[in-house]
Design a protein around this motif. Structure first.
Motif, PDB file in Angstrom:
ATOM      1  N   VAL A   5       1.059  -1.293  -0.128  1.00  0.00           N
ATOM      2  CA  VAL A   5      -0.246  -0.028   0.071  1.00  0.00           C
ATOM      3  C   VAL A   5       0.622   1.447  -0.018  1.00  0.00           C
ATOM      4  O   VAL A   5       1.694   1.396   0.651  1.00  0.00           O
ATOM      5  N   HIS A   6       1.226   2.364  -0.936  1.00  0.00           N
ATOM      6  CA  HIS A   6       1.077   3.622  -0.616  1.00  0.00           C
ATOM      7  C   HIS A   6       0.806   4.846  -0.403  1.00  0.00           C
ATOM      8  O   HIS A   6      -0.184   4.740  -0.603  1.00  0.00           O
ATOM      9  N   GLY A   7       1.347   5.411   0.386  1.00  0.00           N
ATOM     10  CA  GLY A   7       0.943   6.585   1.720  1.00  0.00           C
ATOM     11  C   GLY A   7       1.622   7.832   1.127  1.00  0.00           C
ATOM     12  O   GLY A   7       2.509   7.711   0.162  1.00  0.00           O
ATOM     13  N   GLU A  85      -9.700   8.861  -5.216  1.00  0.00           N
ATOM     14  CA  GLU A  85      -8.351   8.504  -5.160  1.00  0.00           C
ATOM     15  C   GLU A  85      -9.329   7.333  -4.147  1.00  0.00           C
ATOM     16  O   GLU A  85      -8.207   6.300  -3.121  1.00  0.00           O
ATOM     17  N   GLU A  87     -10.372   4.347  -3.182  1.00  0.00           N
ATOM     18  CA  GLU A  87      -9.594   2.444  -3.123  1.00  0.00           C
ATOM     19  C   GLU A  87      -8.356   2.739  -2.759  1.00  0.00           C
ATOM     20  O   GLU A  87      -8.091   1.915  -2.240  1.00  0.00           O
ATOM     21  N   LEU A  88      -7.694   3.933  -3.211  1.00  0.00           N
ATOM     22  CA  LEU A  88      -6.349   4.173  -2.109  1.00  0.00           C
ATOM     23  C   LEU A  88      -6.387   4.493  -0.537  1.00  0.00           C
ATOM     24  O   LEU A  88      -5.843   3.476  -0.079  1.00  0.00           O
ATOM     25  N   GLN A  91      -7.534   0.960   0.808  1.00  0.00           N
ATOM     26  CA  GLN A  91      -6.201   0.898   1.592  1.00  0.00           C
ATOM     27  C   GLN A  91      -5.476   1.030   2.278  1.00  0.00           C
ATOM     28  O   GLN A  91      -5.075   0.312   3.213  1.00  0.00           O
ATOM     29  N   GLN A  92      -5.527   2.865   2.921  1.00  0.00           N
ATOM     30  CA  GLN A  92      -4.203   3.022   3.739  1.00  0.00           C
ATOM     31  C   GLN A  92      -5.415   3.031   4.920  1.00  0.00           C
ATOM     32  O   GLN A  92      -4.434   2.891   6.177  1.00  0.00           O
ATOM     33  N   TRP A 191      -1.592   8.524   7.663  1.00  0.00           N
ATOM     34  CA  TRP A 191      -1.557   8.731   5.745  1.00  0.00           C
ATOM     35  C   TRP A 191      -3.105   9.106   5.916  1.00  0.00           C
ATOM     36  O   TRP A 191      -2.957   9.538   4.818  1.00  0.00           O
ATOM     37  N   PHE A 195      -2.653  12.223   3.275  1.00  0.00           N
ATOM     38  CA  PHE A 195      -2.948  11.855   2.349  1.00  0.00           C
ATOM     39  C   PHE A 195      -4.181  13.221   1.268  1.00  0.00           C
ATOM     40  O   PHE A 195      -3.941  13.349   0.020  1.00  0.00           O
TER      41      PHE A 195
END
Ligand code: NAD
Length: 490
Positions: A5-7, A85, A87-88, A91-92, A191, A195
């Motif tokens: 996962v990217h933050g 955004e 879905e990101l 995940q975060q 995050w 974000f």
């Protein structure tokens, strides 16, 4: 193995995504795997100072606070950006908060993004100006106009349990009201905050300085600086009652407006005529997200006349709680946020046993999970309301069952708490349940399974559960000042 996962590792200050000037970062840890999932800027005094200066300038020197139409457009852009955004973000919040996937379809992600829409549409109809009519004061006739104006620079300090929900419940109304905002998320869930800074930069026309996000590994330093700085007009804080009281004290010398959403120890009263097959299973909701919710009904009040029947059904219900990997949609409960919280919950469980409560289910670290800060769903029966586990907020998956004699006794026990955030009453008779609900000193109550949580419903607590209300028109008005203007009339 799911993809990494990217933050966003950078803070957002004065319209720029920035690292800490010192170059320092701190790790973001997944509480279900105990793995480092990324790094975040470790800011401090210097970054707090820059964010405050930027927010002050944006409030004092731009038209942000007066331009209602522009703000509405920016909030709509923010909502659209969040939706793109989503879905990101999902995940975060799973990775850094240990939030169960199933909750992200509701208050941990999707529904709170939708709820921003309520704020933007409310802005259209909000009465920014009202005329109270003509008044004769010592022969001088005047019309009195009531203007609603932005409160100024807002510091939003947030916890880790429902990070996105709480952040958006502050940012939406505060920006909508015309304030400039400095968001300081909890170090365990950075995050979800950083974000938002990136979305603001990439998807909106929010001017530089109007919205800032600062992060630090030190839980207290930035919050203290924000509470004490005279350029900050209002602190909007959600967290523990202990820290809330400290913030209030730090803000006191400057007579700063303080809005506090704090802890709870809410009671779920099952009246003796209730349908146990319906209401008892729902009492396990206390374990959702490992009990890390301020409004959880952590004290279950059972009538002595049907006590053993209730306990039996509760044990059955606890056996059916699905928990473990938060990415598995079947699980309603993931880990505690960190090892400190896990140990804290385990200490409370020990205390409950020492003080004489019966451990009827759970009580330890689950054996089938190899890593993560998990604690088993835990049920204590024969709890007396004077015991520590009935008085203090555990913030873990622990339910305390307390027997009572009659309705008066149930009301007395429910109200015998320093907190007053939420509660529930269940009865075969709605009228009887509502009569009991009237007697409870608490900010929200579910009657017979009714759900009060919604963007237009003010949420908050009586007693040490807080000061003020979040959400709804009342929550929006926390971010407003009132100016009365007299103009002469013939
Ligand atoms: P916390 O009080 O430890 O921290 C909350 C925030 O305050 C974090 O951002 C933290 O970094 C900051 N902070 C910590 N110490 C500080 C200090 N001395 N000075 C200034 N800032 C400081 O709370 P938490 O552990 O993150 O969250 C759990 C608590 O939050 C529980 O008590 C829960 O009931 C409460 N909570 C309340 C609500 C509500 O709406 N009433 C909602 C969610 C959580």
């Amino acid at each position: 193995m799911p993809d990494a996962v990217h933050g966003e590792s950078r803070m957002y200050i004065d319209g720029q995504l920035v690292d800490a000037n010192s170059g320092k970062q701190f790790p973001n840890i997944n509480p279900a795997t105990e793995e480092i999932i990324g790094q975040v800027a470790d800011g401090g005094r210097e970054e707090t100072e820059r964010a405050i200066a930027a927010a002050r300038r944006a409030f004092d020197e731009t038209s942000w606070s007066h331009n209602h139409k522009f703000r509405k457009k920016c909030l709509e852009q923010l909502r659209e950006g969040l939706t793109k955004e989503k879905e990101l973000l999902r995940q975060q919040v799973i990775a850094e908060a240990g939030a169960p996937l199933q909750l992200t379809y509701g208050p941990q992600c999707d529904s709170v993004i939708n709820d921003l829409g309520w704020v933007t549409s409310m802005l259209e109809s909000y009465p920014w100006e009202q005329n109270l009519g003509t008044h004769n004061f010592f022969g001088l006739k005047s019309d009195r106009l009531v203007w609603k104006e932005a409160a100024g620079v807002v510091a939003a300090i947030t916890p880790w349990n429902y990070p996105l929900q709480i952040e958006l419940a502050k940012i939406g109304p505060a920006l909508g009201a015309g304030c400039s905002v400095i968001l300081k998320p909890a170090p365990d869930t950075p995050w979800c905050g950083t974000f938002l800074g990136r979305i603001a930069q990439e998807h909106t026309d929010i001017p530089p300085g109007v919205f800032n996000v600062i992060t630090s590994s030190d839980p207290a330093e930035m919050g203290t600086l924000l509470a004490e700085d005279p350029r900050v007009d209002l602190i909007s804080f959600t967290g523990s009652t202990t820290v809330g009281a400290q913030i209030m004290a730090k803000a006191a010398p400057g007579i700063k407006k303080v809005f506090l959403e704090l802890g709870g120890k809410s009671a779920n009263i099952i009246l003796d005529d209730a349908d146990f097959d319906r209401v008892i299973p729902s009492a396990t909701m206390v374990c959702i997200h490992a009990g890390q919710g301020c409004a959880m009904q952590t004290r279950l009040l059972l009538p002595r006349s049907r006590y053993s029947e209730g306990v039996e059904k509760l044990i059955d219900a606890f056996e059916n709680i699905k928990y473990g990997d938060p990415t598995d949609v079947q699980n309603s409960m993931g880990p505690l946020i960190n090892a400190t919280q896990q140990n804290r919950v385990l200490r409370y469980i020990e205390k409950g046993k020492q003080e004489g409560a019966t451990l009827a289910f759970g009580g330890g670290i689950p054996k089938h999970l190899e890593c993560g800060y998990f604690v088993e769903p835990t049920l204590f029966t024969d709890v007396d309301n004077s015991m520590t586990i009935a008085r203090e907020e555990i913030f873990g998956p622990v339910l305390c069952v307390i027997p009572y004699e009659d309705d008066d006794d149930a009301v007395r026990i429910a109200n015998d708490s320093i907190y007053g955030l939420s509660g529930a009453v269940n009865s075969a008779s709605q009228e009887r349940a509502l009569a009991v609900a009237h007697r409870l000193r608490t900010g929200t109550i579910g009657v017979n399974g009714g759900m009060w949580f919604s963007p237009d419903a003010p949420f908050g607590g009586y007693k040490q559960s807080g000061v003020g209300r979040e959400m709804g028109v009342q929550g929006f008005e926390e971010y407003l000042e009132t100016k009365v203007v007299g103009i002469p009339t013939p």
